[in-house]
Design a protein around this motif. Structure first.
Motif: not given
Length: 239
Positions: A223, A175, A225, A170, A173
């Motif tokens: 997140r 979480r 990144n 993910n 985004r």
């Protein structure tokens, strides 16, 4: 259709035989063991698709078996469904932190056990369909169940591996802790969201210079990144 193999580790003969009979009726191949030492040998030799593991075993208990499975590369990725008669929630938390995929408390419905096994195997097979997950120089090799940073292997527990896989899957985004508990641990623990924070700290420590790839979004969650210039305050939260 692939026939999955279940290793049942349960010292109570009646329970073990009932589970074995039901699982065979449901199309599974079944291995059985009544003690932890024998179960480890079976797991090493037969590499079952999932292990149904009672915590209260004679001699080597279930938690010790789980730890031993985690230490060996060829068995570390085998999902474990714990069976426990204990009422204390902390025992279940410890088991899940050791990498168990889920747990069932005795007395249980055999049908529920079958449903849990199928759900765990679906998640496990789905994960294997993605050969690689990447974030910068962090790479997860899902089929080999290994993690590398700049090509150097990083030793992760099964739970840490699942946690990092979810974040990378993910990537970009946020979480929430609740989402991570549900996806990684397979269960929602009201009041135990800090379990996620503990694992994030351990994961960041192992990622060393790449720890900044896992950002904390304050008041929300975490997140992964790709950016090199993640905001400092987000890097440090939850560490």
């Amino acid at each position: 259709m692939t026939q999955h193999t279940v290793l049942i580790v349960e010292d109570e003969k009646d329970i073990r035989e009932l589970l074995a009979y039901t699982l065979r009726q449901e199309g599974f191949a079944v291995l059985e063991s009544g003690n932890g030492t024998q179960a480890l040998e079976l797991a090493r030799k037969k590499l079952p698709d999932i292990i149904l593991l009672d915590l209260m075993l004679p001699g080597m208990d279930g938690l010790s078996v789980s730890k031993a499975l985690q230490r060996e590369a060829k068995t570390a990725a085998i999902p474990v469904l714990m069976l426990t008669a204990r009422g204390e929630e902390i025992d279940r938390i410890v088991g899940l932190e050791l990498g168990a995929a889920d747990y069932v408390v005795k007395p249980f419905s055999v049908r529920e056990v079958v449903l849990r096994i199928r759900a765990i195997l679906r998640r496990h097979v789905a994960a294997l369909d993605e050969p690689l997950l990447c974030c910068g120089v962090i790479v997860l090799h899902l089929q080999a169940h290994t993690a590398t940073v700049r090509g150097q292997k990083v030793d992760l527990t099964l739970t840490e591996f699942r946690l990092l896989a979810d974040l990378l899957r993910n990537k970009g985004r946020v979480r929430t802790r609740e989402q991570l508990l549900d996806t990684v641990w397979g269960y929602s623990f009201d009041g135990y969201a800090r379990t996620v924070d503990t694992h994030i700290r351990r994961l960041r420590a192992k990622l060393a210079d790449e720890a900044e790839r896992i950002e904390t979004v304050r008041g929300v969650g975490y997140r992964a990144n790709d950016a090199q210039d993640a905001e400092p305050e987000r890097q440090t939260q939850g560490r």
